[in-house]
Design a protein around this motif. Sequence first.
Motif, PDB file in Angstrom:
ATOM      1  N   UNK A 126     -11.394 -51.439  -1.851  1.00  0.00           N
ATOM      2  CA  UNK A 126     -11.018 -50.856  -0.569  1.00  0.00           C
ATOM      3  C   UNK A 126     -11.433 -49.396  -0.514  1.00  0.00           C
ATOM      4  N   UNK A 127     -12.026 -49.012   0.605  1.00  0.00           N
ATOM      5  CA  UNK A 127     -12.401 -47.611   0.803  1.00  0.00           C
ATOM      6  C   UNK A 127     -11.634 -47.068   2.001  1.00  0.00           C
ATOM      7  N   UNK A 128     -11.569 -45.755   2.098  1.00  0.00           N
ATOM      8  CA  UNK A 128     -10.865 -45.173   3.242  1.00  0.00           C
ATOM      9  C   UNK A 128     -11.425 -43.793   3.547  1.00  0.00           C
ATOM     10  N   UNK A 129     -11.222 -43.383   4.783  1.00  0.00           N
ATOM     11  CA  UNK A 129     -11.510 -42.013   5.178  1.00  0.00           C
ATOM     12  C   UNK A 129     -10.393 -41.531   6.092  1.00  0.00           C
ATOM     13  N   UNK A 130      -9.866 -40.369   5.783  1.00  0.00           N
ATOM     14  CA  UNK A 130      -8.811 -39.760   6.602  1.00  0.00           C
ATOM     15  C   UNK A 130      -9.475 -39.002   7.750  1.00  0.00           C
ATOM     16  N   UNK A 131      -8.965 -39.221   8.957  1.00  0.00           N
ATOM     17  CA  UNK A 131      -9.520 -38.577  10.156  1.00  0.00           C
ATOM     18  C   UNK A 131      -8.381 -37.832  10.853  1.00  0.00           C
ATOM     19  N   UNK A 132      -8.279 -36.501  10.665  1.00  0.00           N
ATOM     20  CA  UNK A 132      -7.203 -35.769  11.352  1.00  0.00           C
ATOM     21  C   UNK A 132      -7.405 -35.814  12.869  1.00  0.00           C
ATOM     22  N   UNK A 133      -6.333 -36.195  13.583  1.00  0.00           N
ATOM     23  CA  UNK A 133      -6.402 -36.299  15.046  1.00  0.00           C
ATOM     24  C   UNK A 133      -5.218 -35.594  15.695  1.00  0.00           C
ATOM     25  N   UNK A 134      -5.389 -35.245  16.938  1.00  0.00           N
ATOM     26  CA  UNK A 134      -4.397 -34.601  17.815  1.00  0.00           C
ATOM     27  C   UNK A 134      -4.091 -33.170  17.349  1.00  0.00           C
ATOM     28  N   UNK A 135      -3.404 -32.449  18.225  1.00  0.00           N
ATOM     29  CA  UNK A 135      -2.999 -31.073  17.911  1.00  0.00           C
ATOM     30  C   UNK A 135      -2.028 -31.027  16.738  1.00  0.00           C
ATOM     31  N   UNK A 136      -1.429 -32.191  16.396  1.00  0.00           N
ATOM     32  CA  UNK A 136      -0.488 -32.269  15.272  1.00  0.00           C
ATOM     33  C   UNK A 136      -1.209 -32.503  13.947  1.00  0.00           C
ATOM     34  N   UNK A 137      -2.563 -32.593  13.981  1.00  0.00           N
ATOM     35  CA  UNK A 137      -3.348 -32.824  12.754  1.00  0.00           C
ATOM     36  C   UNK A 137      -2.807 -34.026  11.988  1.00  0.00           C
ATOM     37  N   UNK A 138      -2.643 -35.122  12.703  1.00  0.00           N
ATOM     38  CA  UNK A 138      -2.102 -36.353  12.114  1.00  0.00           C
ATOM     39  C   UNK A 138      -3.213 -37.062  11.338  1.00  0.00           C
ATOM     40  N   UNK A 139      -2.846 -37.561  10.154  1.00  0.00           N
ATOM     41  CA  UNK A 139      -3.831 -38.241   9.300  1.00  0.00           C
ATOM     42  C   UNK A 139      -4.030 -39.693   9.730  1.00  0.00           C
ATOM     43  N   UNK A 140      -4.872 -39.918  10.726  1.00  0.00           N
ATOM     44  CA  UNK A 140      -5.322 -41.273  11.012  1.00  0.00           C
ATOM     45  C   UNK A 140      -6.223 -41.692   9.845  1.00  0.00           C
ATOM     46  N   UNK A 141      -6.180 -42.960   9.476  1.00  0.00           N
ATOM     47  CA  UNK A 141      -7.002 -43.426   8.355  1.00  0.00           C
ATOM     48  C   UNK A 141      -7.839 -44.627   8.763  1.00  0.00           C
ATOM     49  N   UNK A 142      -9.141 -44.554   8.468  1.00  0.00           N
ATOM     50  CA  UNK A 142     -10.003 -45.725   8.597  1.00  0.00           C
ATOM     51  C   UNK A 142     -10.057 -46.373   7.214  1.00  0.00           C
ATOM     52  N   UNK A 143      -9.578 -47.610   7.125  1.00  0.00           N
ATOM     53  CA  UNK A 143      -9.538 -48.368   5.860  1.00  0.00           C
ATOM     54  C   UNK A 143     -10.552 -49.496   5.963  1.00  0.00           C
ATOM     55  N   UNK A 144     -11.321 -49.733   4.922  1.00  0.00           N
ATOM     56  CA  UNK A 144     -12.215 -50.884   5.025  1.00  0.00           C
ATOM     57  C   UNK A 144     -12.441 -51.592   3.702  1.00  0.00           C
ATOM     58  N   UNK A 145     -12.801 -52.872   3.844  1.00  0.00           N
ATOM     59  CA  UNK A 145     -13.153 -53.741   2.732  1.00  0.00           C
ATOM     60  C   UNK A 145     -14.637 -53.521   2.476  1.00  0.00           C
ATOM     61  N   UNK A 146     -14.968 -53.068   1.283  1.00  0.00           N
ATOM     62  CA  UNK A 146     -16.351 -52.681   0.995  1.00  0.00           C
ATOM     63  C   UNK A 146     -17.311 -53.866   1.022  1.00  0.00           C
ATOM     64  N   UNK A 147     -16.813 -55.048   0.648  1.00  0.00           N
ATOM     65  CA  UNK A 147     -17.726 -56.195   0.589  1.00  0.00           C
ATOM     66  C   UNK A 147     -18.024 -56.770   1.976  1.00  0.00           C
ATOM     67  N   UNK A 148     -17.027 -56.756   2.867  1.00  0.00           N
ATOM     68  CA  UNK A 148     -17.243 -57.356   4.197  1.00  0.00           C
ATOM     69  C   UNK A 148     -17.542 -56.322   5.275  1.00  0.00           C
ATOM     70  N   UNK A 149     -17.266 -55.043   4.982  1.00  0.00           N
ATOM     71  CA  UNK A 149     -17.425 -53.951   5.961  1.00  0.00           C
ATOM     72  C   UNK A 149     -16.518 -54.138   7.180  1.00  0.00           C
ATOM     73  N   UNK A 150     -15.435 -54.902   6.987  1.00  0.00           N
ATOM     74  CA  UNK A 150     -14.454 -55.046   8.059  1.00  0.00           C
ATOM     75  C   UNK A 150     -13.376 -53.982   7.873  1.00  0.00           C
ATOM     76  N   UNK A 151     -12.950 -53.380   9.000  1.00  0.00           N
ATOM     77  CA  UNK A 151     -12.103 -52.192   8.924  1.00  0.00           C
ATOM     78  C   UNK A 151     -10.842 -52.316   9.760  1.00  0.00           C
ATOM     79  N   UNK A 152      -9.845 -51.517   9.371  1.00  0.00           N
ATOM     80  CA  UNK A 152      -8.643 -51.316  10.182  1.00  0.00           C
ATOM     81  C   UNK A 152      -8.499 -49.820  10.424  1.00  0.00           C
ATOM     82  N   UNK A 153      -7.987 -49.468  11.575  1.00  0.00           N
ATOM     83  CA  UNK A 153      -7.640 -48.073  11.846  1.00  0.00           C
ATOM     84  C   UNK A 153      -6.120 -47.979  11.805  1.00  0.00           C
TER      85      UNK A 153
END
Length: 210
Positions: free
Chosen positions: A1-28
Motif C-alpha cells: 500500500x502506498x499513500x500521499x498526504x494532501x493538505x486541504x482547506x484553510x485548516x490544513x487538513x491531511x487528506x490522504x490518497x491511499x492506493x494498492x500498488x499492484x492494481x493502482x486502485x485508490x481511495x481518498x
Amino acid sequence: MKYQIVPVTAFEQNCTVLWCDSSKRAAVVDPGGNLERIEAVLEKEGLSLEKILLTHAHIDHAGGTAELANRYGVPIEGPHKEDKFWIDALPQQSQMFGFPSVEVFTPNRWLQEGDKVTVGECELMVVHCPGHTPGHVVFHSQDANLALVGDVLFNGGIGRTDFPKGDHGTLVRSIKEKLWPLGSHVSFIPGHGPMSTFGEERRSNPFVAD
C-alpha cells in the motif's frame, strides 16, 4: 500500500490518497476540499479512484465528499452512523467556517467496529473511536503498519472535544483501549500536522502518555 498526504482547506487538513500498488486502485480519505490538489495526485500516479473513505464528518474532512463522489461516480464508505447529524449539518458548517457551499450526502456504507474496507487488493480494519465526534472511525492497515486516525490523535496532542457530542473521557478511552493495542510500531497519519507512531505518543504525548 502506498499513500500521499494532501493538505486541504484553510485548516490544513491531511487528506490522504491511499492506493494498492499492484492494481493502482485508490481511495481518498477525508476529501475536505481543494479537489484539484487531490485529482493532481490521482493523475500523476496513474490511479483509478475506487471509493471515498471518511473518518468523521466535520467540514474540513468531509466538505468535498459529495462533489468528488459525483465527479467520479464512486461510493462513500464511513463514518459510523453516529456522525449522521454532522453530515446533515454540512451546509451550516460551511457557512460558519467560511467554506464554499457543500452538498449533504448519505454514505453508501456506514462503518462500525470490526468492519473491513478494501482498496484494490489491500485491506483496512475499521476501529470505532468516539470522543472527538461520536461516529469517528480509524482505518488500520496491519500489513502496512499504518493507521489513519483523523482527529482522534495528533503528534503531541489529541482531538478537540468541545463540539456537540464530543467527550474528553470517551476520547482518551478510545485512544488507550482501541489504538494502543494495535501496537507501538504503528505509524499514523493524523487529521492535521506531522505523522508519528503510537509508541512515541505513549511515551511523550502529555494527554495520553502511559
